[in-house]
Design a protein around this motif. Structure first.
Motif, PDB file in Angstrom:
ATOM      1  N   GLU A   1       0.841  -1.182   0.000  1.00 49.08           N
ATOM      2  CA  GLU A   1       0.000   0.000   0.000  1.00 49.08           C
ATOM      3  C   GLU A   1       0.884   1.242   0.000  1.00 49.08           C
ATOM      4  O   GLU A   1       1.850   1.321   0.751  1.00 49.08           O
ATOM      5  CB  GLU A   1      -0.874   0.007   1.243  1.00 49.08           C
ATOM      6  N   ARG A   2       0.511   2.163  -0.850  1.00 44.78           N
ATOM      7  CA  ARG A   2       1.292   3.377  -0.955  1.00 44.78           C
ATOM      8  C   ARG A   2       0.406   4.532  -0.529  1.00 44.78           C
ATOM      9  O   ARG A   2      -0.697   4.689  -1.072  1.00 44.78           O
ATOM     10  CB  ARG A   2       1.733   3.539  -2.403  1.00 44.78           C
ATOM     11  N   ASN A   3       0.837   5.290   0.432  1.00 47.30           N
ATOM     12  CA  ASN A   3       0.034   6.432   0.880  1.00 47.30           C
ATOM     13  C   ASN A   3       0.741   7.727   0.537  1.00 47.30           C
ATOM     14  O   ASN A   3       1.874   7.955   0.931  1.00 47.30           O
ATOM     15  CB  ASN A   3      -0.191   6.348   2.384  1.00 47.30           C
TER      16      ASN A   3
ATOM     17  N   SER B   1      -4.296   6.961  -1.876  1.00 46.87           N
ATOM     18  CA  SER B   1      -3.749   5.658  -1.515  1.00 46.87           C
ATOM     19  C   SER B   1      -3.934   4.678  -2.664  1.00 46.87           C
ATOM     20  O   SER B   1      -5.017   4.565  -3.222  1.00 46.87           O
ATOM     21  CB  SER B   1      -4.471   5.153  -0.260  1.00 46.87           C
TER      22      SER B   1
ATOM     23  N   LYS C   1      -1.822   1.023  -4.731  1.00 54.36           N
ATOM     24  CA  LYS C   1      -0.976  -0.141  -4.478  1.00 54.36           C
ATOM     25  C   LYS C   1       0.136  -0.233  -5.507  1.00 54.36           C
ATOM     26  O   LYS C   1       0.025   0.322  -6.593  1.00 54.36           O
ATOM     27  CB  LYS C   1      -1.838  -1.401  -4.529  1.00 54.36           C
ATOM     28  N   LYS C   2       1.169  -0.928  -5.126  1.00 51.84           N
ATOM     29  CA  LYS C   2       2.279  -1.121  -6.047  1.00 51.84           C
ATOM     30  C   LYS C   2       2.951  -2.466  -5.786  1.00 51.84           C
ATOM     31  O   LYS C   2       2.731  -3.083  -4.751  1.00 51.84           O
ATOM     32  CB  LYS C   2       3.302   0.009  -5.905  1.00 51.84           C
TER      33      LYS C   2
ATOM     34  N   ASP D   1       3.698   9.345  -9.382  1.00 51.59           N
ATOM     35  CA  ASP D   1       4.771   8.377  -9.214  1.00 51.59           C
ATOM     36  C   ASP D   1       6.119   9.062  -9.023  1.00 51.59           C
ATOM     37  O   ASP D   1       6.912   8.684  -8.172  1.00 51.59           O
ATOM     38  CB  ASP D   1       4.829   7.434 -10.426  1.00 51.59           C
TER      39      ASP D   1
ATOM     40  N   TRP E   1       6.342  10.679  -5.552  1.00 49.72           N
ATOM     41  CA  TRP E   1       6.477   9.655  -4.515  1.00 49.72           C
ATOM     42  C   TRP E   1       7.890   9.085  -4.490  1.00 49.72           C
ATOM     43  O   TRP E   1       8.502   8.940  -3.432  1.00 49.72           O
ATOM     44  CB  TRP E   1       5.457   8.536  -4.779  1.00 49.72           C
TER      45      TRP E   1
ATOM     46  N   THR F   1      10.546   9.317  -1.387  1.00 51.03           N
ATOM     47  CA  THR F   1      11.035   8.161  -0.639  1.00 51.03           C
ATOM     48  C   THR F   1      12.528   7.922  -0.842  1.00 51.03           C
ATOM     49  O   THR F   1      13.190   7.397   0.038  1.00 51.03           O
ATOM     50  CB  THR F   1      10.274   6.873  -1.005  1.00 51.03           C
TER      51      THR F   1
ATOM     52  N   THR G   1       5.988   0.222   5.620  1.00 48.60           N
ATOM     53  CA  THR G   1       5.153  -0.199   4.493  1.00 48.60           C
ATOM     54  C   THR G   1       4.317  -1.389   4.935  1.00 48.60           C
ATOM     55  O   THR G   1       4.768  -2.204   5.726  1.00 48.60           O
ATOM     56  CB  THR G   1       5.985  -0.640   3.272  1.00 48.60           C
TER      57      THR G   1
END
Lengths: 242, 242
Positions: free
Chosen positions: A32-34, A43, A45-46, A94, A97, A101, A131
């Motif tokens: 899950e990517r927030n 939110s 997914k990846k 993308d 993000w 990160t 994560t």
DNA sequence: CCAAAAGTGTTATCGATACACCCATGT
DNA sequence: ACATGGGTGTATCGATAACACTTTTGG
């Protein structure tokens, strides 16, 4: 040699398509990517993945990712394809993000994708460093919009996996618990290969597999006749790996 | 996310393992690399390849390389593996050569490798911009020391190709001239798959292939009974491609 | 006419498929 | 006792494998 500049700054990542089997359906592990977008959280997914470290091999990176994510080692892992469309990481969400990160300015990314087959019953640590990962039905993939081109990667992984299993059926045992029933093996096989095997013929063939060991043990707590358990000894199976 | 720096500067290259068939043996296309080492010239061979351009996809890069090298377009080309050992481009000779030809400081390289199957009779322009390419017997590979880890890549390509052909036998036609004899097809098949087929059984099976067309024509200038020619219509062949 | 490779059918064997009934267990 | 899935054997079919002689052509 043409007059072309090669001093742009690409990155290389490794992504893992992690398959599991819950006894009924094929599963895929997604993260899950927030994303904090100011006014609201977005939110999605990846696939599990990471930019590779400076001194890290590809296979090494793939198993690092899996270990960080699930705590598992010695997982079946094989590279299957690389993705390098220049546009594949151009979605602003993308890009932001990624740069957040990694704390790094990111241009183009080429991703080397791996397939992992894991026993879903091995207890898995799903919360590595903020994560969270979860199993999803593979069937639901079509209705999910994953980050980057991860839908495409997962689909290709699936078709690779099917082909791979037809070629190296022993790899199925990677998805089953240490002790399994003939029915579990057959239904897994049928789902993956996309057939419906005859019970008796399937059994006949499978019992000839070197490495397959019938145990003196039956499955407990079933509401009907208890099925026999089997296990598989990897070292005795013929390995036509790559 | 660990405290890891991602701002090192890797590069991505595409290399092509180009296979041909001269009627007797499998061939591989290699590029001669000449290095001025001050007191003397050092010369060895490498796979055709190139760092990818900034806005270029992987498949695009692969076909660019082939076109630049041979002048051919519409060549059968498929990705098969990526190589990313951190040490793979650490030989000083390789590093110097790379930095000379690219005019760029090169650190680590990840290579996405492709296989190409080409008809050896298509006339090929082998002198693209100061590089020369030549066909070599695949059997001689073991005695040649190629640049980088190109021996390893070529070997893996070969085993991939064999597996691929067993899966998609139609791909054999990519290696044959437009018109070919049954014997040519059979001996190519046998070399690739590593068997010796029975003449009659082979013929029987092959004649069922959709897309295979017997021509009203025989091969000329042979010192014995003239063999019939065949051709293959790609559009009618079943394509189990990827 | 001789050498060299092309062309052509039948039989045997093995593996894959189809198919149905009784058994063990838990409720 | 009944419902649920487990376990087991045989017969047919189709695909693959084995096998040898005659034909054509150039030299």
């Amino acid at each position: 040699m043409k007059d072309v500049k090669f001093n742009y700054n690409p990155h290389i990542s490794v992504d893992c398509v992690v398959f599991g089997f819950d006894g009924e359906k094929l599963k895929i592990l997604l993260i899950e990517r927030n994303i904090d977008e100011g006014k609201e959280f977005y939110s999605d997914k990846k696939l599990p993945g990471s930019i590779i470290y400076e001194e890290e091999g590809l296979d090494t990176a793939a198993s690092r990712i899996l270990t960080e994510l699930t705590g598992l080692k010695n997982v079946f892992l094989t590279q299957f394809h690389s993705f390098g469309d220049p546009q594949r990481s151009s979605n602003p969400r993308d890009v932001n993000w990624l740069e957040m990160t990694t704390q790094t300015k990111i241009g183009r990314i080429v991703t080397v994708a791996y397939i992992a087959l894991i026993k879903i019953d091995r207890k898995i640590v799903f919360d590595s460093e903020s994560t969270t990962a979860k199993w999803y039905d593979l069937d639901d993939l079509a209705n999910m919009k994953l980050a980057f081109d991860h839908n495409e990667i997962a689909l290709k992984a699936l078709s690779f996996m099917r082909r791979f299993i037809s070629l190296v059926p022993n790899a199925l045992f990677e998805l089953l618990p240490k002790k399994f029933t003939m029915t579990e093996l057959r239904s897994l096989h049928d789902i993956v290969v996309g057939v419906t095997s005859d019970v008796r013929n399937f059994q006949k063939k499978v019992l000839q597999t070197p490495g397959l060991i019938p145990l003196d043990e039956v499955k407990k707590n079933v509401p009907h006749r208890a099925p026999k358990l089997y296990s598989f000894d990897k070292r005795k199976g013929s390995k036509i790996f790559f």
